[in-house]
Design an enzyme around this catalytic site. Structure first.
Site, PDB file in Angstrom:
ATOM      1  CE  LYS A  53      51.471  30.230   5.333  1.00  0.00           C
ATOM      2  NZ  LYS A  53      51.395  31.454   4.569  1.00  0.00           N
ATOM      3  CG  HIS A  67      57.207  32.331  -0.708  1.00  0.00           C
ATOM      4  ND1 HIS A  67      58.507  32.177  -0.304  1.00  0.00           N
ATOM      5  CD2 HIS A  67      56.515  32.694   0.399  1.00  0.00           C
ATOM      6  CE1 HIS A  67      58.603  32.433   0.991  1.00  0.00           C
ATOM      7  NE2 HIS A  67      57.407  32.754   1.443  1.00  0.00           N
ATOM      8  CD  GLU A 102      51.725  35.717  -0.028  1.00  0.00           C
ATOM      9  OE1 GLU A 102      52.351  34.657   0.231  1.00  0.00           O
ATOM     10  OE2 GLU A 102      50.857  35.775  -0.904  1.00  0.00           O
TER      11      GLU A 102
END
Ligand SMILES: Cc1ncc(COP(=O)(O)O)c(C=O)c1O
Length: 403
Positions: free
Chosen positions: A56, A184, A263
């Site tokens: 993204k 996250h 990530e």
């Protein structure tokens, strides 16, 4: 193409249209050498953690190809993102579908393609997974302390630790396959200790899961790492906190089969891309006491600089004029982006005097810029030139891994 520096590449591509519609259109330089260096550094600093690039942040195929050829996986949030990487030949087991609010049709697409690893953070999402993709392999996303991050993702995503025990119970009742825990710490994280707290919460959940017969063996530590040297904490600092916490909480003696993935988006995307815009208008405003010159350039807050979603206007040390600023007078100026609105202000400060046609290089602008920006009013770069300022050949230690 190989170039010794990004500046030399900019000079080369500026001198002719090179596939752009007009010679003065803005464009992107993608330096794959920078991305390869970042990957090598990651592997040196965190050998236990496999990066799954969050596409993204910069869904640019040559970058994705380089990283995945060198062993990285990818983090996808939607059908389109999965299609990009699967079309490139990536095996579905090298994807984590890390969206905790999945569109049902996208979820069915993941099922059809065999993208099994996916995150959830609520009873409702768990029930959705049970109904539409019961064979999926789940990661329970937990909240972290992400208040000190540029994007406070835990304000919206993740289950609280208290709710997480109940979610593990429900997953067990539903006979869902829970593989592990994800989190996250927020994009552009300022607080490495957030990893320590999140990892210790994850350990509590691993322990609890074992008591109800679930065997967890995957940890997904999310993103949050800065992509430039001039932002602290450095990746070295994050790595030392993460390595220490992993060693203390998930020692290899106790967890010999633990898979740790991450990530990172910003980390790889930021420095790999430089945006090149052109000064398209200049105007004197002699009676204004704050600034006496107004420039307009052909990139702004509706094309590549999207402060709300994560691409702020770069720091001044990341901005340069292609022809240099020696001999130019410094004048208090305001620079606007190209759209027909007063809000497209890029900066108001002392700037070396420029002329229409001058090129500006905006370094470290790859993350959440072209992936989020649009072409409002018909402005915004669409052409990318892929270059390498250093060697990008995969080494033997880059062998792709499957989950
Ligand atoms: C689920 C998830 N993973 C990874 C990322 C990438 O984060 P970063 O760019 O901070 O590394 C994001 C960013 O929003 C995200 O939402």
């Amino acid at each position: 193409m190989q170039f010794p520096t990004v500046e030399q590449a900019v000079e080369y591509f500026s001198s002719a249209k090179n596939g752009r519609r007009n010679i003065d259109d803005s464009f992107w330089i993608c330096d794959l050498g920078d991305a390869k260096k970042k990957l090598d550094m990651w592997n040196d600093l965190m050998p236990r953690v496999t990066p799954f690039f969050a596409i993204k942040s910069a869904p640019h195929r040559p970058l994705i190809k380089l990283l995945t050829d060198c062993g990285a996986g990818v983090d996808c949030a939607s059908q389109d993102e999965m299609d990009i990487v699967l079309d490139m030949g990536l095996s579905p087991d090298r994807i984590v579908y890390s969206n905790t609010s999945k569109q049902i049709s996208h979820l069915l697409h993941a099922k059809e393609l065999g993208v099994k690893l996916a995150t959830f953070d609520s009873r409702e999402e768990l029930e959705k997974m049970k109904e539409f993709f019961p064979e999926s392999e789940l990661l329970l996303r937990i909240k972290t302390d992400s208040k000190e991050s540029y994007s406070d993702l835990s304000e919206r995503f993740g289950a609280t630790i208290d709710d997480s025990f109940g979610l593990l119970d429900l997953a067990s009742d539903l006979a869902m396959n829970v593989m592990g825990v994800s989190f996250h710490v927020g994009s552009g994280c300022e607080n490495p200790a957030a990893f320590t707290t999140a990892l210790s919460d994850a350990r509590r959940l691993f322990d609890y899961a074992a008591t109800i017969g679930l065997r967890l063996e995957t940890l997904d530590i999310g993103g949050g790492f800065h992509g430039t040297r001039n932002k602290s904490p450095s990746v070295e600092k994050f790595a030392s906190v993460i390595n220490e916490s992993l060693k203390g909480l998930f020692p290899t003696s106790e967890y010999p089969n633990l898979r740790v993935i991450s990530e990172p988006g910003r980390y790889f995307a930021t420095g790999t891309f430089s945006l090149v815009s052109t000064i398209i208008a200049k105007r004197n405003v002699s009676r204004n006491e704050d600034y006496s010159l107004i420039y307009t350039t052909n990139e702004g807050i509706c094309s590549s600089f999207m402060p709300v979603v994560g691409c702020p206007i770069p720091d001044i040390q990341d901005i340069s004029i292609l022809d240099g600023d020696s001999g130019r007078k410094y004048i208090k100026s305001r620079m606007y982006g190209p759209i027909c609105s007063n809000v497209d202000v890029l900066m108001t400060r002392l700037l070396p005097e420029m002329e229409v046609g001058d090129r500006i290089i905006w370094k470290n602008t790859g993350a959440y810029s072209f992936s989020c920006g649009g072409r409002f009013n018909g402005f915004g770069a669409t052409v990318f030139y892929d270059i390498a300022t250093s060697d990008i050949t995969p080494t033997r230690s880059d062998t792709p891994t499957s989950l």
